[in-house]
Design a protein around this motif. Sequence first.
Motif, PDB file in Angstrom:
ATOM      1  N   ASN A 151      16.549  -7.091 -35.488  1.00 31.20           N
ATOM      2  CA  ASN A 151      17.599  -7.892 -35.722  1.00 31.20           C
ATOM      3  C   ASN A 151      18.210  -7.409 -37.251  1.00 31.20           C
ATOM      4  O   ASN A 151      17.505  -7.357 -38.203  1.00 31.20           O
ATOM      5  CB  ASN A 151      17.495  -9.289 -35.791  1.00 31.20           C
ATOM      6  N   HIS A 171      10.185  -6.185 -33.968  1.00 32.42           N
ATOM      7  CA  HIS A 171       9.678  -6.966 -32.842  1.00 32.42           C
ATOM      8  C   HIS A 171       9.184  -6.189 -31.888  1.00 32.42           C
ATOM      9  O   HIS A 171       9.976  -5.175 -31.451  1.00 32.42           O
ATOM     10  CB  HIS A 171      10.670  -7.888 -32.219  1.00 32.42           C
ATOM     11  N   HIS A 226      11.744  -5.792 -40.139  1.00 34.67           N
ATOM     12  CA  HIS A 226      10.641  -6.045 -39.190  1.00 34.67           C
ATOM     13  C   HIS A 226      11.076  -5.497 -37.756  1.00 34.67           C
ATOM     14  O   HIS A 226      12.247  -5.876 -37.493  1.00 34.67           O
ATOM     15  CB  HIS A 226      10.088  -7.240 -38.971  1.00 34.67           C
ATOM     16  N   GLU A 277      16.719 -13.482 -39.094  1.00 37.29           N
ATOM     17  CA  GLU A 277      16.378 -14.815 -39.954  1.00 37.29           C
ATOM     18  C   GLU A 277      15.490 -14.465 -41.055  1.00 37.29           C
ATOM     19  O   GLU A 277      15.852 -14.844 -42.106  1.00 37.29           O
ATOM     20  CB  GLU A 277      15.440 -15.726 -38.938  1.00 37.29           C
ATOM     21  N   VAL A 278      14.574 -13.438 -41.077  1.00 38.14           N
ATOM     22  CA  VAL A 278      13.663 -13.062 -42.059  1.00 38.14           C
ATOM     23  C   VAL A 278      14.105 -11.765 -42.671  1.00 38.14           C
ATOM     24  O   VAL A 278      14.452 -10.817 -42.031  1.00 38.14           O
ATOM     25  CB  VAL A 278      12.322 -13.031 -41.786  1.00 38.14           C
ATOM     26  N   LEU A 297      22.084 -11.796 -37.165  1.00 35.59           N
ATOM     27  CA  LEU A 297      21.027 -12.006 -36.084  1.00 35.59           C
ATOM     28  C   LEU A 297      19.452 -12.185 -36.724  1.00 35.59           C
ATOM     29  O   LEU A 297      18.674 -12.468 -36.081  1.00 35.59           O
ATOM     30  CB  LEU A 297      20.834 -10.859 -35.105  1.00 35.59           C
ATOM     31  N   PHE A 325       7.388 -12.287 -45.784  1.00 31.93           N
ATOM     32  CA  PHE A 325       6.918 -11.090 -45.361  1.00 31.93           C
ATOM     33  C   PHE A 325       6.253 -10.263 -46.431  1.00 31.93           C
ATOM     34  O   PHE A 325       5.122  -9.820 -46.127  1.00 31.93           O
ATOM     35  CB  PHE A 325       7.803 -10.412 -44.245  1.00 31.93           C
ATOM     36  N   ASP A 381       3.512 -12.605 -34.229  1.00 29.67           N
ATOM     37  CA  ASP A 381       4.658 -13.469 -34.360  1.00 29.67           C
ATOM     38  C   ASP A 381       4.124 -14.851 -34.017  1.00 29.67           C
ATOM     39  O   ASP A 381       3.570 -15.176 -33.173  1.00 29.67           O
ATOM     40  CB  ASP A 381       5.750 -13.161 -33.374  1.00 29.67           C
ATOM     41  N   ILE A 382       4.432 -15.671 -35.240  1.00 31.33           N
ATOM     42  CA  ILE A 382       3.764 -17.008 -35.085  1.00 31.33           C
ATOM     43  C   ILE A 382       4.433 -18.015 -34.153  1.00 31.33           C
ATOM     44  O   ILE A 382       3.994 -18.851 -33.740  1.00 31.33           O
ATOM     45  CB  ILE A 382       4.106 -17.486 -36.814  1.00 31.33           C
ATOM     46  N   ASN A 383       5.564 -17.353 -33.513  1.00 32.65           N
ATOM     47  CA  ASN A 383       6.277 -18.346 -32.530  1.00 32.65           C
ATOM     48  C   ASN A 383       6.656 -17.155 -31.665  1.00 32.65           C
ATOM     49  O   ASN A 383       8.088 -16.990 -31.410  1.00 32.65           O
ATOM     50  CB  ASN A 383       7.322 -18.965 -33.171  1.00 32.65           C
TER      51      ASN A 383
HETATM   52  P1  AMP Z   1      14.131 -12.374 -37.113  1.00 32.89           P
HETATM   53  O1  AMP Z   1      15.166 -13.316 -36.243  1.00 32.89           O
HETATM   54  O2  AMP Z   1      14.170 -10.856 -36.369  1.00 32.89           O
HETATM   55  O3  AMP Z   1      14.140 -12.329 -38.305  1.00 32.89           O
HETATM   56  O4  AMP Z   1      12.827 -12.955 -36.551  1.00 32.89           O
HETATM   57  C1  AMP Z   1      11.967 -13.517 -37.579  1.00 32.89           C
HETATM   58  C2  AMP Z   1      10.728 -13.744 -36.530  1.00 32.89           C
HETATM   59  O5  AMP Z   1       9.658 -13.950 -37.715  1.00 32.89           O
HETATM   60  C3  AMP Z   1      10.749 -14.892 -35.633  1.00 32.89           C
HETATM   61  O6  AMP Z   1      10.173 -14.481 -34.268  1.00 32.89           O
HETATM   62  C4  AMP Z   1       9.631 -15.743 -36.428  1.00 32.89           C
HETATM   63  O7  AMP Z   1       8.686 -16.464 -35.400  1.00 32.89           O
HETATM   64  C5  AMP Z   1       8.756 -14.901 -37.124  1.00 32.89           C
HETATM   65  N1  AMP Z   1       8.121 -15.501 -38.070  1.00 32.89           N
HETATM   66  C6  AMP Z   1       8.345 -16.359 -39.296  1.00 32.89           C
HETATM   67  N2  AMP Z   1       7.255 -16.530 -40.111  1.00 32.89           N
HETATM   68  C7  AMP Z   1       6.196 -16.009 -39.625  1.00 32.89           C
HETATM   69  C8  AMP Z   1       4.950 -16.019 -40.009  1.00 32.89           C
HETATM   70  N3  AMP Z   1       4.597 -16.613 -41.191  1.00 32.89           N
HETATM   71  N4  AMP Z   1       3.997 -15.304 -39.486  1.00 32.89           N
HETATM   72  C9  AMP Z   1       4.355 -14.520 -38.217  1.00 32.89           C
HETATM   73  N5  AMP Z   1       5.671 -14.655 -37.790  1.00 32.89           N
HETATM   74  C10 AMP Z   1       6.642 -15.301 -38.454  1.00 32.89           C
END
Ligand code: AMP
Length: 120
Positions: A86, A99, A97, A92-93, A90, A6, A30-32
């Motif tokens: 999160n 959501h 951030h 991931e990144v 919980l 990020f 969000d990419i997903n």
């Molecule tokens: P979290 O579990 O709150 O850390 O969510 C991380 C979010 O980042 C997930 O919904 C991913 O789909 C999103 N994500 C990861 N890499 C990227 C990216 N390069 N561009 C946009 N969203 C991303």
Amino acid sequence: MKDCIFCKIANKEIPAKVIFEDDICMAYLDINPLHSGHTLIIPKNHFTDLDDINEETVAHIIMIAKKIKKLLEEKIGAKGIKLVQNNGTLQEVKHYHMHVIPDCKVKDIPLDEVYKLLTK
Ligand code: AMP
Ligand code: ZN
């Protein structure tokens, strides 16, 4: 911070579908996405989580979440918006951030189409 995906998006080292930015933060799709229009708001500076981020920045991000909510309502017809941030196991990144997730009524719009709708 080195090796933070990020931070790389904030520094424009890797691309993202950015729908809003100012000096403090950036909002991109969000990419997903859970549902179409699913947006992430990040501070441009690296903070790990809710413990790490300062009050001024977190307050600014909530203010931008209000703007993004309105944008999703006006441009893609969202009727319900969920804010999620999160922490710990919980999260991931590990760059703070927020959501901004619209309801499922706007489910299956392709990412490019959502981007066009939100930026035109
Ligand atoms: P979290 O579990 O709150 O850390 O969510 C991380 C979010 O980042 C997930 O919904 C991913 O789909 C999103 N994500 C990861 N890499 C990227 C990216 N390069 N561009 C946009 N969203 C991303
Ligand atoms: Zn970072």
